[in-house]
Design a protein around this motif. Sequence first.
Motif, mmCIF file in Angstrom:
data_model
loop_
_atom_site.group_PDB
_atom_site.id
_atom_site.type_symbol
_atom_site.label_atom_id
_atom_site.label_comp_id
_atom_site.label_asym_id
_atom_site.label_seq_id
_atom_site.Cartn_x
_atom_site.Cartn_y
_atom_site.Cartn_z
ATOM 1 N N GLY A 50 -29.416 148.461 53.662
ATOM 2 C CA GLY A 50 -29.519 149.510 55.312
ATOM 3 C C GLY A 50 -27.678 149.543 56.073
ATOM 4 N N GLU A 51 -26.965 148.390 55.214
ATOM 5 C CA GLU A 51 -26.133 148.038 55.762
ATOM 6 C C GLU A 51 -24.874 149.213 55.924
ATOM 7 O OE1 GLU A 51 -22.370 144.677 55.865
ATOM 8 O OE2 GLU A 51 -23.974 144.697 54.731
ATOM 9 N N ALA A 52 -24.620 149.670 56.720
ATOM 10 C CA ALA A 52 -23.764 150.188 57.101
ATOM 11 C C ALA A 52 -22.025 150.425 56.221
ATOM 12 C CB ALA A 52 -23.486 151.089 58.182
ATOM 13 N N THR A 53 -22.176 150.375 55.556
ATOM 14 C CA THR A 53 -20.179 149.771 54.809
ATOM 15 C C THR A 53 -19.356 150.929 55.298
ATOM 16 O OG1 THR A 53 -20.553 151.689 52.736
ATOM 17 C CG2 THR A 53 -21.496 148.832 53.150
ATOM 18 N N ASP A 97 -13.397 141.194 56.875
ATOM 19 C CA ASP A 97 -14.293 142.678 56.291
ATOM 20 C C ASP A 97 -13.982 143.860 56.296
ATOM 21 O OD1 ASP A 97 -15.647 139.991 55.182
ATOM 22 O OD2 ASP A 97 -16.727 139.768 56.126
ATOM 23 N N ALA A 98 -13.487 144.630 57.313
ATOM 24 C CA ALA A 98 -13.504 145.747 57.099
ATOM 25 C C ALA A 98 -11.724 145.955 57.224
ATOM 26 C CB ALA A 98 -14.239 146.229 57.898
ATOM 27 N N GLN A 137 -12.306 146.873 47.749
ATOM 28 C CA GLN A 137 -12.825 145.748 47.266
ATOM 29 C C GLN A 137 -12.948 145.400 48.506
ATOM 30 O OE1 GLN A 137 -9.164 143.140 46.276
ATOM 31 N NE2 GLN A 137 -9.125 144.506 44.339
ATOM 32 N N SER A 138 -12.813 146.080 50.136
ATOM 33 C CA SER A 138 -12.820 145.534 51.186
ATOM 34 C C SER A 138 -15.004 145.874 51.156
ATOM 35 C CB SER A 138 -11.911 146.658 52.290
ATOM 36 O OG SER A 138 -11.263 146.021 52.176
ATOM 37 N N ARG A 139 -15.262 144.931 52.527
ATOM 38 C CA ARG A 139 -16.967 145.106 52.517
ATOM 39 C C ARG A 139 -17.390 146.409 53.656
ATOM 40 N NH1 ARG A 139 -21.255 141.119 52.519
ATOM 41 N NH2 ARG A 139 -22.898 141.766 53.411
ATOM 42 N N PRO A 161 -26.364 154.018 54.104
ATOM 43 C CA PRO A 161 -26.230 154.978 55.933
ATOM 44 C C PRO A 161 -24.440 154.783 55.717
ATOM 45 C CG PRO A 161 -26.918 153.099 56.201
ATOM 46 C CD PRO A 161 -26.509 152.904 54.672
ATOM 47 N N ILE A 162 -24.148 155.584 56.755
ATOM 48 C CA ILE A 162 -22.585 155.909 57.529
ATOM 49 C C ILE A 162 -22.895 156.489 58.617
ATOM 50 C CG2 ILE A 162 -20.831 157.994 57.845
ATOM 51 C CD1 ILE A 162 -21.172 158.831 55.332
ATOM 52 N N ALA A 163 -21.699 155.176 59.672
ATOM 53 C CA ALA A 163 -22.032 155.231 60.800
ATOM 54 C C ALA A 163 -21.250 155.878 61.763
ATOM 55 C CB ALA A 163 -21.975 153.692 60.917
ATOM 56 N N ILE A 164 -21.161 156.851 62.855
ATOM 57 C CA ILE A 164 -20.841 157.628 63.555
ATOM 58 C C ILE A 164 -20.814 157.360 64.398
ATOM 59 C CG2 ILE A 164 -20.528 159.973 63.894
ATOM 60 C CD1 ILE A 164 -21.448 160.983 61.576
#
Length: 307
Positions: free
Chosen positions: A4-7, A31-32, A108-110, A139-142
């Motif tokens: 469930g982490e939004a990558t 990490d981004a 490679q980024s989280r 999921p995609i976070a908006i």
Amino acid sequence: MAVGEATRVVITAPGRSGSTLLQSAFIASCDAITFFEPCLHSPLGDVRREQCAEQIVRFLMCKLPAKHGHWDRPPMRRWLQTPYLHVKSCPSIPPFDSVEEATAWCEQSRHVVVKEIRVIGQLSKLVSRLQPIASPSDPIAIIQLVRDPRATLASQRRLLWHGLRGANAHQSNEILRRVAKRTCGGMLADSRKGSMLHRRHGFVFMRVRYEDLIANFTRVVDTLYHRMGWQISFSTHERLKMVALGRCDKSVEVTRQQIDYSICRDISAAQNSTGLKKNWTTALTRREQGIIHKVCAPAMHHFGYLH
């Protein structure tokens, strides 16, 4: 990666609403990788139309636009580097000079974050293009960033409305009315679409007011990180404090234009309601304030700017 982490994250906002400050909060997470308004130099032509949504998806998927192995268009690489060069954050800057290296870094980024101001009013279109790659487990976070339209439009008027040069009062008011309608109508439409998104559909929708972000920067960012399932470390907190203080890398010359575009700014000066209101009350005439109020009243009520 936690379930469930939004990558992948999209930040959408009107121009001149503090979106670069919010993007800087994600640069603080090492990490981004964050992409700064990729639609500005879209190889697809008119970035204010549906091609912008396609460009956002392309960057979220690390499919960076190239022609013969080089950036298409060439100015894009410098534009993407700008926040990294002028926000004191992680020690390494993504290698945007090379499409190949930037793609590898992205993959490679989280987390991948795209901030774009050219899709206001197009959230439905963007969601339809994101739907095939969204899932409850990834999921995609908006994030919708909004600001008092009076302040947003006053700032846009000062910096962006080239059509006002040489315009008489009637022409100026008509441009203001048109821009206000597009901005406020788009904000309201996007908010209503966002409210319909649910995590089970593969999306996490969050709304942030610029005024709240300014008033309590780290608390708001903490909440966003938590909603997206991101871990926030002590070192990330320390970098966020530097962002809030406007601590830039002094080895890099910061021009007046870059300060105007909120890449390096101490937010403490705006941390009171009087300061936030003063800019638009002095920048806009009573006639202009009346135009904005008439056009934007539904959006201003919706977002809590009129009671």
